[in-house]
Design an enzyme around this catalytic site. Structure first.
Site, PDB file in Angstrom:
ATOM      1  N   CYS A   2       0.842  -1.185   0.000  1.00  0.00           N
ATOM      2  CA  CYS A   2       0.000   0.000   0.000  1.00  0.00           C
ATOM      3  C   CYS A   2       0.879   1.239   0.000  1.00  0.00           C
ATOM      4  O   CYS A   2       1.929   1.293   0.634  1.00  0.00           O
ATOM      5  CB  CYS A   2      -0.935   0.086   1.192  1.00  0.00           C
ATOM      6  SG  CYS A   2      -2.034  -1.305   1.330  1.00  0.00           S
ATOM      7  N   ARG A  29       3.805  -0.010  -4.832  1.00  0.00           N
ATOM      8  CA  ARG A  29       3.579  -0.587  -3.506  1.00  0.00           C
ATOM      9  C   ARG A  29       2.237  -1.322  -3.395  1.00  0.00           C
ATOM     10  O   ARG A  29       1.991  -2.035  -2.420  1.00  0.00           O
ATOM     11  CB  ARG A  29       3.620   0.519  -2.447  1.00  0.00           C
ATOM     12  CG  ARG A  29       4.904   1.318  -2.445  1.00  0.00           C
ATOM     13  CD  ARG A  29       4.867   2.331  -1.342  1.00  0.00           C
ATOM     14  NE  ARG A  29       4.631   1.676  -0.076  1.00  0.00           N
ATOM     15  CZ  ARG A  29       5.567   1.120   0.674  1.00  0.00           C
ATOM     16  NH1 ARG A  29       6.813   1.163   0.292  1.00  0.00           N
ATOM     17  NH2 ARG A  29       5.264   0.541   1.809  1.00  0.00           N
ATOM     18  N   TRP A  75      -2.953  -2.577  -1.684  1.00  0.00           N
ATOM     19  CA  TRP A  75      -2.606  -3.977  -1.950  1.00  0.00           C
ATOM     20  C   TRP A  75      -3.393  -4.770  -0.919  1.00  0.00           C
ATOM     21  O   TRP A  75      -3.091  -4.712   0.269  1.00  0.00           O
ATOM     22  CB  TRP A  75      -1.104  -4.180  -1.776  1.00  0.00           C
ATOM     23  CG  TRP A  75      -0.612  -5.533  -2.196  1.00  0.00           C
ATOM     24  CD1 TRP A  75      -0.226  -5.905  -3.449  1.00  0.00           C
ATOM     25  CD2 TRP A  75      -0.437  -6.685  -1.364  1.00  0.00           C
ATOM     26  NE1 TRP A  75       0.169  -7.230  -3.432  1.00  0.00           N
ATOM     27  CE2 TRP A  75       0.056  -7.729  -2.174  1.00  0.00           C
ATOM     28  CE3 TRP A  75      -0.656  -6.943  -0.010  1.00  0.00           C
ATOM     29  CZ2 TRP A  75       0.335  -8.990  -1.688  1.00  0.00           C
ATOM     30  CZ3 TRP A  75      -0.375  -8.218   0.472  1.00  0.00           C
ATOM     31  CH2 TRP A  75       0.120  -9.223  -0.365  1.00  0.00           C
ATOM     32  N   ASN A 101      -1.382   1.821   6.017  1.00  0.00           N
ATOM     33  CA  ASN A 101      -0.568   0.788   5.395  1.00  0.00           C
ATOM     34  C   ASN A 101      -0.113  -0.156   6.502  1.00  0.00           C
ATOM     35  O   ASN A 101       0.453   0.304   7.487  1.00  0.00           O
ATOM     36  CB  ASN A 101       0.642   1.434   4.710  1.00  0.00           C
ATOM     37  CG  ASN A 101       1.676   0.416   4.252  1.00  0.00           C
ATOM     38  OD1 ASN A 101       1.326  -0.726   3.946  1.00  0.00           O
ATOM     39  ND2 ASN A 101       2.922   0.812   4.221  1.00  0.00           N
ATOM     40  N   GLY A 102      -0.360  -1.446   6.347  1.00  0.00           N
ATOM     41  CA  GLY A 102       0.034  -2.404   7.388  1.00  0.00           C
ATOM     42  C   GLY A 102      -1.161  -3.229   7.797  1.00  0.00           C
ATOM     43  O   GLY A 102      -2.131  -3.359   7.050  1.00  0.00           O
ATOM     44  N   GLU A 518      17.230 -17.763  -7.875  1.00  0.00           N
ATOM     45  CA  GLU A 518      16.817 -16.373  -8.110  1.00  0.00           C
ATOM     46  C   GLU A 518      16.235 -16.241  -9.524  1.00  0.00           C
ATOM     47  O   GLU A 518      15.246 -15.536  -9.744  1.00  0.00           O
ATOM     48  CB  GLU A 518      18.020 -15.442  -7.899  1.00  0.00           C
ATOM     49  CG  GLU A 518      17.936 -14.049  -8.513  1.00  0.00           C
ATOM     50  CD  GLU A 518      16.722 -13.248  -8.085  1.00  0.00           C
ATOM     51  OE1 GLU A 518      15.978 -13.686  -7.203  1.00  0.00           O
ATOM     52  OE2 GLU A 518      16.493 -12.174  -8.681  1.00  0.00           O
ATOM     53  N   LYS A 522      12.568 -14.692 -10.786  1.00  0.00           N
ATOM     54  CA  LYS A 522      12.367 -13.647 -11.799  1.00  0.00           C
ATOM     55  C   LYS A 522      11.331 -14.093 -12.823  1.00  0.00           C
ATOM     56  O   LYS A 522      10.423 -13.352 -13.175  1.00  0.00           O
ATOM     57  CB  LYS A 522      13.669 -13.313 -12.535  1.00  0.00           C
ATOM     58  CG  LYS A 522      14.664 -12.426 -11.840  1.00  0.00           C
ATOM     59  CD  LYS A 522      14.268 -11.004 -11.624  1.00  0.00           C
ATOM     60  CE  LYS A 522      13.564 -10.767 -10.336  1.00  0.00           C
ATOM     61  NZ  LYS A 522      14.190 -11.057  -9.086  1.00  0.00           N
ATOM     62  N   GLU A 525       7.641 -14.468 -11.260  1.00  0.00           N
ATOM     63  CA  GLU A 525       6.890 -13.303 -10.797  1.00  0.00           C
ATOM     64  C   GLU A 525       6.402 -12.394 -11.914  1.00  0.00           C
ATOM     65  O   GLU A 525       5.377 -11.757 -11.770  1.00  0.00           O
ATOM     66  CB  GLU A 525       7.643 -12.511  -9.726  1.00  0.00           C
ATOM     67  CG  GLU A 525       8.827 -11.734 -10.194  1.00  0.00           C
ATOM     68  CD  GLU A 525       9.534 -10.988  -9.064  1.00  0.00           C
ATOM     69  OE1 GLU A 525       8.878 -10.529  -8.131  1.00  0.00           O
ATOM     70  OE2 GLU A 525      10.774 -10.859  -9.147  1.00  0.00           O
ATOM     71  N   HIS A 541      18.384 -36.429  -8.359  1.00  0.00           N
ATOM     72  CA  HIS A 541      17.700 -36.853  -7.131  1.00  0.00           C
ATOM     73  C   HIS A 541      16.198 -36.586  -7.199  1.00  0.00           C
ATOM     74  O   HIS A 541      15.534 -36.563  -6.180  1.00  0.00           O
ATOM     75  CB  HIS A 541      18.326 -36.152  -5.920  1.00  0.00           C
ATOM     76  CG  HIS A 541      19.776 -36.473  -5.760  1.00  0.00           C
ATOM     77  ND1 HIS A 541      20.223 -37.722  -5.385  1.00  0.00           N
ATOM     78  CD2 HIS A 541      20.891 -35.721  -5.977  1.00  0.00           C
ATOM     79  CE1 HIS A 541      21.550 -37.727  -5.351  1.00  0.00           C
ATOM     80  NE2 HIS A 541      21.983 -36.520  -5.714  1.00  0.00           N
ATOM     81  N   LYS A 635       5.844  -4.254  -4.094  1.00  0.00           N
ATOM     82  CA  LYS A 635       7.287  -4.027  -3.998  1.00  0.00           C
ATOM     83  C   LYS A 635       7.814  -4.277  -2.588  1.00  0.00           C
ATOM     84  O   LYS A 635       8.778  -5.013  -2.415  1.00  0.00           O
ATOM     85  CB  LYS A 635       7.611  -2.603  -4.457  1.00  0.00           C
ATOM     86  CG  LYS A 635       9.090  -2.280  -4.478  1.00  0.00           C
ATOM     87  CD  LYS A 635       9.798  -3.073  -5.544  1.00  0.00           C
ATOM     88  CE  LYS A 635      11.295  -2.874  -5.539  1.00  0.00           C
ATOM     89  NZ  LYS A 635      11.969  -3.920  -6.330  1.00  0.00           N
TER      90      LYS A 635
HETATM   91  O1  M6R Z   1      12.925  -5.196  -0.121  1.00  0.00           O
HETATM   92  P1  M6R Z   1      13.474  -6.566   0.060  1.00  0.00           P
HETATM   93  O2  M6R Z   1      14.756  -6.772  -0.664  1.00  0.00           O
HETATM   94  O3  M6R Z   1      13.616  -6.965   1.510  1.00  0.00           O
HETATM   95  O4  M6R Z   1      12.389  -7.520  -0.571  1.00  0.00           O
HETATM   96  C1  M6R Z   1      12.455  -8.906  -0.425  1.00  0.00           C
HETATM   97  C2  M6R Z   1      11.565  -9.616  -1.422  1.00  0.00           C
HETATM   98  O5  M6R Z   1      10.221  -9.316  -1.185  1.00  0.00           O
HETATM   99  C3  M6R Z   1      11.910  -9.260  -2.866  1.00  0.00           C
HETATM  100  O6  M6R Z   1      13.256  -9.516  -3.153  1.00  0.00           O
HETATM  101  C4  M6R Z   1      11.024 -10.041  -3.844  1.00  0.00           C
HETATM  102  O7  M6R Z   1      11.327 -11.397  -3.780  1.00  0.00           O
HETATM  103  C5  M6R Z   1      11.217  -9.492  -5.264  1.00  0.00           C
HETATM  104  N1  M6R Z   1       9.965  -9.101  -5.802  1.00  0.00           N
HETATM  105  C6  M6R Z   1      11.809 -10.448  -6.198  1.00  0.00           C
HETATM  106  O8  M6R Z   1      12.075  -9.851  -7.429  1.00  0.00           O
END
Ligand code: M6R
Length: 640
Positions: A2, A29, A75, A101-102, A518, A522, A525, A541, A635
């Site tokens: 948010c 956000r 959000w 927010n929260g 990682e 990518k 998401e 395995h 984000k």
């Molecule tokens: O702000 P942060 O680096 O702590 O965020 C952690 C994750 O939420 C963040 O890296 C998330 O996995 C990304 N959207 C991945 O691209």
């Protein structure tokens, strides 16, 4: 999650439009619905809608003149995506407007409290399914039934809230905004006879660069000419420093790119350059604090968790130091091993991730030392840590972490070298890596990777499905490299329809094992294609059972000690019909597609992940997804 915004000034302005523009900057956000409230000629102006605020028309916002407004981009957590659940939320007479927010964890208890005071009919006052709506009703209760002032009622209500929040409240007829935060981000901007409140600086950077970060459990009374900060529990005045933000507005705009994600990928030569410009003394002090401890941990979430794992690998490899990397949300289990001689290094772009903060609270309770590697100065994690190093990557707007991730790798390499007292060597390595990346990461690379994305999506039988083959990949391979030792099936052409692009697998070893994971994040998401990354050695395995003819597999094969084993893993896959995309400095017969990367030695994870960032981006765009705002994500993940 948010985005929240508040404005107060001494002159009438188009306050609804201003809130709209600010919320567009915060849309990363949260973007499932939005709302704005303003005091206009003593009356409450309010508007709410479902969808992205950047798609809202100005029509209803133009000409809304006033001296204060608040706005929210949502959000969803409590309650679905509906207009009723969008913020602001109001008391029954619509004189008090609240954005939040929260999460108010005890919202049910607050409802019961109000029921106890006002009777069961209270339930009818609630118009939404949100936790937030208890706040305006609670403030209203204290004003109407206990005769408190707006400020006293706000403080009383604030003391009752449990959970994490940043809240801004306005009341008709009162010439000030009230705000408070505990755990969720809130930053104040100071202009000429005006103040701004927001979840993040880009919301008001067009107006001012003077910012202040309130601490946890602090509240603010903000009028056009003054701000007063107090501790929410004691009521004592708090002094906080104003900081001047130095980064450009340019770094928070798309600068001609169609999406932030692409812009942020392509600007990595610059962000990496900035990331490695760390003062030696600061790196050495950070390393000294790490070395002093008996037990060292890295924690992070999502992409940052994979980078935390790299931190562990670099510390081992470069400095011979044993550390442990954990996911923030799972760290509490290790609280029993923490004490004053433990150090936790939090890795986070935003510095606001709730799961990391939760882990750090456990560490703090046990007296452990907290260090942090962050992109956002003044963030919650920054305030908790004894020492923070900053990535200097500039604001990362796209939800997918790209430039922050590679900046984390770069600084983790420097930290490991500082730990080993070999900082000049680490800096030399990184300077030369950045030079190579600058020469390689050009639009042509993006164009070539787009072609691969198109091929994967179009899934032409010619590309993804190998026809009958005479030459077995085993033919010139020593049996020891092959698993299992039997000839591969010869395949016959398979029709497109049989194999639509369902899955993508990524393998890597050593430093590139966390990179493979990682890479999967990518792709998942932004493209919404199922992707999984694992260490090459793990294939046999279990996961190899998933490989069919035409299944795309990305193999990360740097020129390091993992090369030979990676080649044999790739062979195993290829012999089962996998369509192999090799990301490597050197080409190989094993590859159906080759993405050439510079040979960066220890920094190979940076070279391995960039092509996958581009591949994920192009897959997303080709599939019609918005890569900057993927569905269901936000984000900063400021909820547990
Ligand atoms: O702000 P942060 O680096 O702590 O965020 C952690 C994750 O939420 C963040 O890296 C998330 O996995 C990304 N959207 C991945 O691209």
């Amino acid at each position: 999650m948010c985005g929240i915004f508040g404005y107060i000034g001494d002159k009438e302005k188009e306050v609804a439009l201003m809130a709209n523009r600010a919320l567009c900057e915060l849309e990363y956000r949260g973007y499932d619905s939005w709302g704005i409230a303003a005091e206009v000629s003593g009356k409450m102006f309010a508007i709410k809608a479902i969808g992205k605020i950047s798609l809202a028309s100005d029509k209803e916002l133009k000409g809304v003149m006033g001296k204060m407004s608040i706005g929210h981009s949502r959000w969803a957590t409590h309650g679905g995506v509906t207009e009723a659940n969008a913020h602001p939320h109001f008391n029954t007479s619509r004189t008090i407007a609240v954005i939040h927010n929260g999460i108010v964890e005890n919202h049910e208890e607050i409802r019961s409290f109000l029921r106890g005071k006002l009777g069961n009919s209270v339930d009818k006052l609630f118009l939404s399914e949100t936790d937030t709506e208890v706040i305006p009703h609670l403030i209203d209760y204290y004003i109407t039934h206990e005769g408190k002032t707006f400020e006293a009622a706000f403080v009383e209500a604030g003391r009752m809230l449990e959970g994490r929040y940043a809240v801004v409240v306005m009341k008709l007829g009162e010439p000030y905004l009230l705000a408070m935060r505990d755990g969720s981000p809130l930053v104040v901007g100071k202009g000429e006879h005006e103040y701004f409140l927001a979840s993040d600086v880009p919301a008001f950077i067009d107006h001012t660069r003077q910012v202040l970060y309130p601490g946890d459990r602090e509240y603010m009374k903000v009028s056009a000419d003054a701000i007063m900060l107090r501790n929410l529990d004691t009521g004592k005045k708090v002094d906080r420093e104003w900081i001047t933000v130095t980064w450009d507005k340019g770094s928070a705009t798309k600068e001609g790119y169609p999406h932030f994600m692409l812009k942020e990928i392509m600007e990595q030569p610059l962000s990496l350059d900035k990331a490695i410009h760390q003062e030696d003394a600061k790196l050495e002090e950070f390393a000294r604090l790490m070395k002093e401890s008996e037990h060292l941990f890295f924690i992070g979430c999502g992409t940052a968790a994979k980078m935390a794992k790299l931190g562990e690998l670099y510390a081992a490899r470069v400095a011979g130091k044993l550390t442990n990397a954990y996911v923030g949300s799972e760290f509490a289990a290790y609280g029993q091993f923490l004490n004053k001689r433990s150090t936790i290094v939090a890795v986070s772009q935003s510095g606001e991730t709730a799961d990391v903060l939760e882990g750090l609270r456990v560490a703090e309770k046990e007296g452990a030392r907290i260090l942090a590697l962050l992109n956002v100065v003044g963030s919650s994690i920054d305030r908790m840590s004894k020492k923070s190093l900053f990535l200097n990557a500039g604001p990362e707007i796209a939800v997918a972490s790209t430039k922050a991730a590679t900046a984390q790798i770069a600084v983790l390499i420097l930290i490991a070298h500082a730990l080993a007292k070999k900082l000049p060597e680490g800096k030399h390595l990184m300077r030369s890596a950045v030079k190579d990346i600058k020469a390689w990461l050009i639009p042509d690379l993006s164009r070539d990777i787009k072609k691969i994305a198109e091929k994967l999506l179009n899934n032409p039988s010619s590309a993804l499905l190998r026809g009958p083959t005479n030459s077995s990949p085993y033919q010139n391979t020593p049996p020891s490299l092959v698993f299992p030792r039997r000839a591969p099936e010869t395949s016959s052409a398979i029709s497109l329809q049989q194999y639509p692009l369902r899955d993508i697998y990524i393998i890597g070893r050593g430093l590139n094992a966390p990179v493979a994971q990682e890479a999967a994040i990518k792709i998942q998401e932004v493209s919404y294609i199922h992707a999984e990354g694992f260490p090459g050695g793990e294939l046999k395995h279990g996961p190899i059972a998933l490989i069919e003819k035409g299944t795309p597999v990305i193999a990360l094969i740097p020129n390091d000690e993992t090369k030979r084993d990676m080649e044999s893993n790739t062979m195993e896959l290829r012999s089962r019909g996998a369509y192999v995309i090799g990301i490597a400095p050197d080409n190989s017969k094993l590859f159906d597609e080759w993405i050439q990367v510079p040979n960066l030695g220890l920094a190979s994870p940076i070279a391995s992940i960039i092509p996958i960032q581009l591949l994920a981006y192009h897959l997303a765009v080709l599939r019609g997804n918005d890569p900057d705002k993927p569905r269901n994500l936000a984000k900063s993940v400021t909820v547990k």
